[in-house]
Design an enzyme around this catalytic site. Structure first.
Site, mmCIF file in Angstrom:
data_model
loop_
_atom_site.group_PDB
_atom_site.id
_atom_site.type_symbol
_atom_site.label_atom_id
_atom_site.label_comp_id
_atom_site.label_asym_id
_atom_site.label_seq_id
_atom_site.Cartn_x
_atom_site.Cartn_y
_atom_site.Cartn_z
ATOM 1 C CG HIS A 54 -33.300 57.392 82.115
ATOM 2 N ND1 HIS A 54 -32.819 58.608 82.563
ATOM 3 C CD2 HIS A 54 -34.551 57.286 82.607
ATOM 4 C CE1 HIS A 54 -33.755 59.200 83.300
ATOM 5 N NE2 HIS A 54 -34.811 58.442 83.339
ATOM 6 C CG ASN A 127 -34.659 62.299 86.528
ATOM 7 O OD1 ASN A 127 -33.898 61.476 86.028
ATOM 8 N ND2 ASN A 127 -35.980 62.194 86.436
ATOM 9 C CE1 TYR A 337 -36.749 52.744 88.704
ATOM 10 C CE2 TYR A 337 -34.556 53.089 87.839
ATOM 11 C CZ TYR A 337 -35.809 53.553 88.106
ATOM 12 O OH TYR A 337 -36.147 54.840 87.770
HETATM 13 FE FE1 HDE Z 1 -36.796 55.511 86.045
HETATM 14 N N1 HDE Z 1 -36.480 53.781 85.103
HETATM 15 N N2 HDE Z 1 -38.683 54.989 86.396
HETATM 16 N N3 HDE Z 1 -37.153 57.273 86.965
HETATM 17 N N4 HDE Z 1 -34.907 55.993 85.779
HETATM 18 C C1 HDE Z 1 -35.320 53.392 84.507
HETATM 19 O O1 HDE Z 1 -34.372 51.212 84.523
HETATM 20 C C2 HDE Z 1 -39.203 53.760 86.242
HETATM 21 C C3 HDE Z 1 -38.342 57.717 87.517
HETATM 22 C C4 HDE Z 1 -34.241 57.084 86.286
HETATM 23 O O2 HDE Z 1 -28.561 55.307 84.240
HETATM 24 C C5 HDE Z 1 -35.403 52.014 83.960
HETATM 25 O O3 HDE Z 1 -32.494 50.214 83.747
HETATM 26 C C6 HDE Z 1 -40.563 53.707 86.700
HETATM 27 C C7 HDE Z 1 -38.146 58.837 88.359
HETATM 28 C C8 HDE Z 1 -32.894 57.084 85.871
HETATM 29 O O4 HDE Z 1 -29.147 53.178 84.217
HETATM 30 C C9 HDE Z 1 -36.761 51.531 84.402
HETATM 31 C C10 HDE Z 1 -40.874 54.965 87.118
HETATM 32 C C11 HDE Z 1 -36.802 59.106 88.320
HETATM 33 C C12 HDE Z 1 -32.717 55.954 85.090
HETATM 34 C C13 HDE Z 1 -37.328 52.736 85.096
HETATM 35 C C14 HDE Z 1 -39.696 55.747 86.933
HETATM 36 C C15 HDE Z 1 -36.207 58.122 87.450
HETATM 37 C C16 HDE Z 1 -33.983 55.289 85.057
HETATM 38 C C17 HDE Z 1 -35.224 51.932 82.487
HETATM 39 C C18 HDE Z 1 -42.197 55.474 87.665
HETATM 40 C C19 HDE Z 1 -36.023 60.229 88.998
HETATM 41 C C20 HDE Z 1 -31.451 55.504 84.380
HETATM 42 C C21 HDE Z 1 -34.149 50.974 82.269
HETATM 43 C C22 HDE Z 1 -42.521 54.895 88.937
HETATM 44 C C23 HDE Z 1 -36.271 60.328 90.428
HETATM 45 C C24 HDE Z 1 -30.580 54.737 85.304
HETATM 46 C C25 HDE Z 1 -33.573 50.749 83.547
HETATM 47 C C26 HDE Z 1 -29.309 54.367 84.536
HETATM 48 C C27 HDE Z 1 -34.201 54.059 84.403
HETATM 49 C C28 HDE Z 1 -38.535 52.651 85.656
HETATM 50 C C29 HDE Z 1 -39.651 57.152 87.203
HETATM 51 C C30 HDE Z 1 -34.815 58.134 87.124
HETATM 52 C C31 HDE Z 1 -37.653 51.020 83.287
HETATM 53 C C32 HDE Z 1 -41.486 52.468 86.678
HETATM 54 C C33 HDE Z 1 -39.236 59.556 89.146
HETATM 55 C C34 HDE Z 1 -31.847 58.118 86.241
HETATM 56 O O5 HDE Z 1 -36.614 50.481 85.285
#
Ligand code: HDE
Length: 484
Positions: A54, A127, A337
Site C-alpha cells: 500500500h 479495501n 500494523y
Molecule cells: Fe494490510 N498492511 N495487512 N491489509 N493494509 C499494511 O501497514 C497486513 C490486509 C491494508 O493507508 C501495512 O503501514 C497483514 C487486509 C491497508 O496506511 C502492514 C495482513 C486488508 C493498508 C500490513 C494484511 C488490508 C495496509 C503495510 C494479513 C483489508 C494501508 C504498511 C494478515 C481488509 C493503510 C503499513 C494506509 C497496510 C499488514 C492484510 C488493508 C505491513 C500482516 C486483509 C488499507 O502492516
C-alpha cells in the site's frame, strides 16, 4: 510565516543560501559551513521507508455523520446519536506497487479510515473489496512476495503470482473479483469500501453482535476500461490521486453511505460459511444492509508527507463498543500494523498531528525517539500510585466471551472455495464475464509452466464449468479430465 527571514533548522538567520563557504571563489569548500552541512545531511534523510504494501496512496480529510440509531448494537460514542459528526481522515492506496507506481493498475485499493472520536481514534482499515486472497496471516508475507518484484530479475513475475494462487484455492473468490470490472476503479471516488473482516459490536449492556462494514459510494461505482487504464498508467500515473485532489479542491465532495450487516453471535456456529473467514461474504439476504451514517471528504491535505505519508492506521486502533473477531487474518494484523508504524515512522507515531487523537492522551508511556510533546511533564509516571494518576475505566473492559479448542497449528475445516466465486461469476452480465475471462487469460498467458495454468483452470472450472472452460480455451488448453 512571521518575518519571512530564512533560518537554519536551529532558527539562526541564514546569510547566504546560494553560495557555499569556500577558500576563494574557486574553493575548496570549508567544513565550517554548518548551514551547508546541515542542509545536505537533512536532505539525505527526507525519505522514511515506504509502506511495504500500500505504498502508493492519496488522502483526504472529512467528517462522518450518524444517520441511524444503532445504539442497541454498540455503545461506540461516535455512533451514539443521529446527527453526531466526527472528523475523519482517509487514505486510499493500491497494494503491490511502490511509492511512485501507477494508480490505474489492476489491484485492490486500500480504504483506510481514521475516525477522531471523543473516546479516542477508531481505525477501519479496509479495501475496496469485501474479501481477501488468504485467510491466515502466516501466508501474507509469501503472498505479497509474489505480488512484488522477482528477486532475480527485479520484474513482476506472473508465474509466481499464479503459482501461489493455484496452490491457495481460498484465493479464488478475491481473484475472480479482482479480475472483474472492479479490479480497476474509474476513480477513487467511484468505488465502495469494506471492512472486509468480521468485527464485534458491543452495546452498553455488554450484549454483542458480529458486524461487517460496507461504505457505499454515493457517486456510484464506476470502473475503468483496461485500455484507458494502460494508457493512463503511462501518460498520467497519478490519475486517481489528481482526480481526488481536484474534485475536493473544486468543492465536488465525494461521499459514502456507511452500512453494516449484523449477525447474532450464536449464528456464527451454524452459518453455512465461517463468518470469520475473510475469503467469504455474508449473503445480503441473510443479513441485510443497515444504514449507519455518511462519510464526506471535504478537505485536502495541506502537506502530503506530514499527513498522508505519516498517517498510521491499524485495525487494532479500537474504541469502546467495537472489538475484533477471531478472524485469523484480523488477529495477525493486530500485531503487524503498529509494528510497521514503529519501524517506519517511530515509537511515538501516534503523537504526530495526523495521528494524534482529538481527546486527551493520558497514560504512563514515556520517552522514546521524537518525543516532542512534554513527555508527561512532572506527572506521576507509574501505576498503581498514590498521586491521583490516571486510572482504569472498568466499564470499558473488553467484553468477555468464551473461546475453546486445542492449541495447535491447524487449517480451516470450512473449505468450500468454489460456491462464492461461482456465484460471483454467475451474477456478472455476459459482457462482464467476457471481460473477466479476457483479463484472466491475458494475466495467465505469460505464466511459464503449463502445470500451473492447468491447476488454476481446475479451480475456475470447479467454481463454474463455463468459467473454467472459457479460460482454458483462451489459453489454448483443455480442462483437465480429472476435474470434469
Ligand atoms: Fe494490510 N498492511 N495487512 N491489509 N493494509 C499494511 O501497514 C497486513 C490486509 C491494508 O493507508 C501495512 O503501514 C497483514 C487486509 C491497508 O496506511 C502492514 C495482513 C486488508 C493498508 C500490513 C494484511 C488490508 C495496509 C503495510 C494479513 C483489508 C494501508 C504498511 C494478515 C481488509 C493503510 C503499513 C494506509 C497496510 C499488514 C492484510 C488493508 C505491513 C500482516 C486483509 C488499507 O502492516
Amino acid at each position: 510565516m512571521t518575518n519571512n527571514k530564512l533560518t537554519t533548522s536551529w532558527g539562526a538567520p541564514v546569510g547566504d543560501n546560494q553560495n557555499s563557504m569556500t577558500a576563494g571563489s574557486r574553493g575548496p569548500t570549508l567544513i565550517q559551513d554548518v548551514h551547508l552541512l546541515e542542509k545536505l545531511a537533512h536532505f539525505n534523510r527526507e525519505r522514511v521507508p515506504e509502506r511495504v504494501v500500500h505504498a502508493k496512496g492519496a488522502g483526504a480529510h472529512g467528517y462522518f455523520e450518524v444517520t441511524n440509531d444503532l445504539t442497541k448494537y454498540t455503545k461506540a460514542d461516535f455512533l451514539s446519536e443521529i446527527g453526531k459528526r466526527t472528523p475523519m481522515f482517509i487514505r486510499f492506496s493500491t497494494v503491490a506497487g511502490e511509492l511512485g507506481s501507477a494508480d490505474t493498475v489492476r489491484d485492490p485499493r486500500g480504504f483506510a479510515v481514521k475516525f477522531y472520536t471523543e473516546e479516542g481514534n477508531y481505525d477501519l482499515v479496509g479495501n475496496n473489496t469485501p474479501i481477501f486472497f488468504i485467510r491466515d496471516a502466516i501466508k501474507f508475507p509469501d503472498f505479497i512476495h509474489t505480488q512484488k518484484r522477482d528477486p532475480k530479475t527485479h520484474l513482476k513475475n506472473p508465474t509466481a503470482v499464479w503459482d501461489f494462487w493455484s496452490l491457495s484455492p481460498e484465493s479464488l473468490h478475491q481473484v475472480t473479483y479482482l479480475m472483474g470490472d472492479r479490479g480497476i476503479p474509474a476513480t477513487l471516488r467511484h468505488m465502495n469500501g469494506y471492512g472486509s473482516h468480521t468485527f464485534k459490536w458491543t452495546n452498553k449492556d455488554g450484549d454483542g453482535v458480529w458486524v461487517k462494514y460496507h461504505f457505499i459510494a454515493d457517486q456510484g461505482v464506476k470502473n475503468m476500461d483496461v485500455n484507458l487504464a494502460a494508457k493512463l498508467a503511462g501518460e498520467n500515473p497519478d490519475y486517481h490521486t489528481e482526480d481526488l485532489f481536484n474534485a475536493i479542491e473544486e468543492g465536488n465532495f465525494p461521499s459514502w453511505t456507511l452500512k453494516v450487516q449484523i449477525m447474532p453471535l450464536e449464528d456464527a456456529n451454524t452459518y453455512r460459511f465461517d463468518p470469520f473467514d475473510v475469503t467469504k461474504v455474508w449473503s445480503h439476504k441473510d443479513y441485510p444492509l443497515i444504514e449507519v451514517g455518511k462519510m464526506v471528504l471535504d478537505r485536502n491535505p495541506e502537506n502530503y508527507f506530514a499527513e498522508v505519508e505519516q498517517a498510521t492506521f491499524s485495525p487494532g486502533t479500537l474504541v469502546p463498543g467495537i472489538d475484533v473477531s477471531p478472524d485469523k487474518m484480523l488477529q495477525g494484523r493486530l500485531f503487524a500494523y503498529h509494528d510497521a508504524h514503529r519501524y517506519r515512522v517511530g515509537a511515538n507515531h501516534q503523537a504526530l498531528p495526523i495521528n494524534r487523537p482529538k481527546n486527551e492522551v493520558s497514560n504512563y508511556q514515556r520517552d522514546g525517539q521524537m518525543r516532542f510533546d512534554n513527555n508527561g511533564g512532572g506527572s506521576v509516571y507509574y501505576e498503581p500510585n498514590s498521586f491521583s494518576g490516571p486510572t482504569e475505566v472498568p466499564e470499558h473492559k473488553q467484553a468477555a466471551y468464551a473461546v475453546s479448542g486445542i492449541a495447535e497449528s491447524v487449517s480451516y475445516d470450512h473449505n468450500d472455495h468454489y460456491t462464492q466465486p461461482g456465484d460471483l461469476y454467475r451474477l456478472m452480465s455476459e459482457d462482464e464475464r467476457a471481460r473477466t475471462v479476457a483479463n484472466i487469460v491475458g494475466a495467465m498467458k505469460p505464466v511459464e509452466i503449463e502445470e500451473i495454468k492447468l491447476r488454476q483452470i481446475q479451480h475456475f472450472y470447479k467454481a463454474d464449468p463455463e468459467f473454467g472452460t472459457r479460460i482454458a480455451e483462451g489459453l489454448g488448453l483443455k480442462v483437465p479430465q480429472e476435474v470434469k
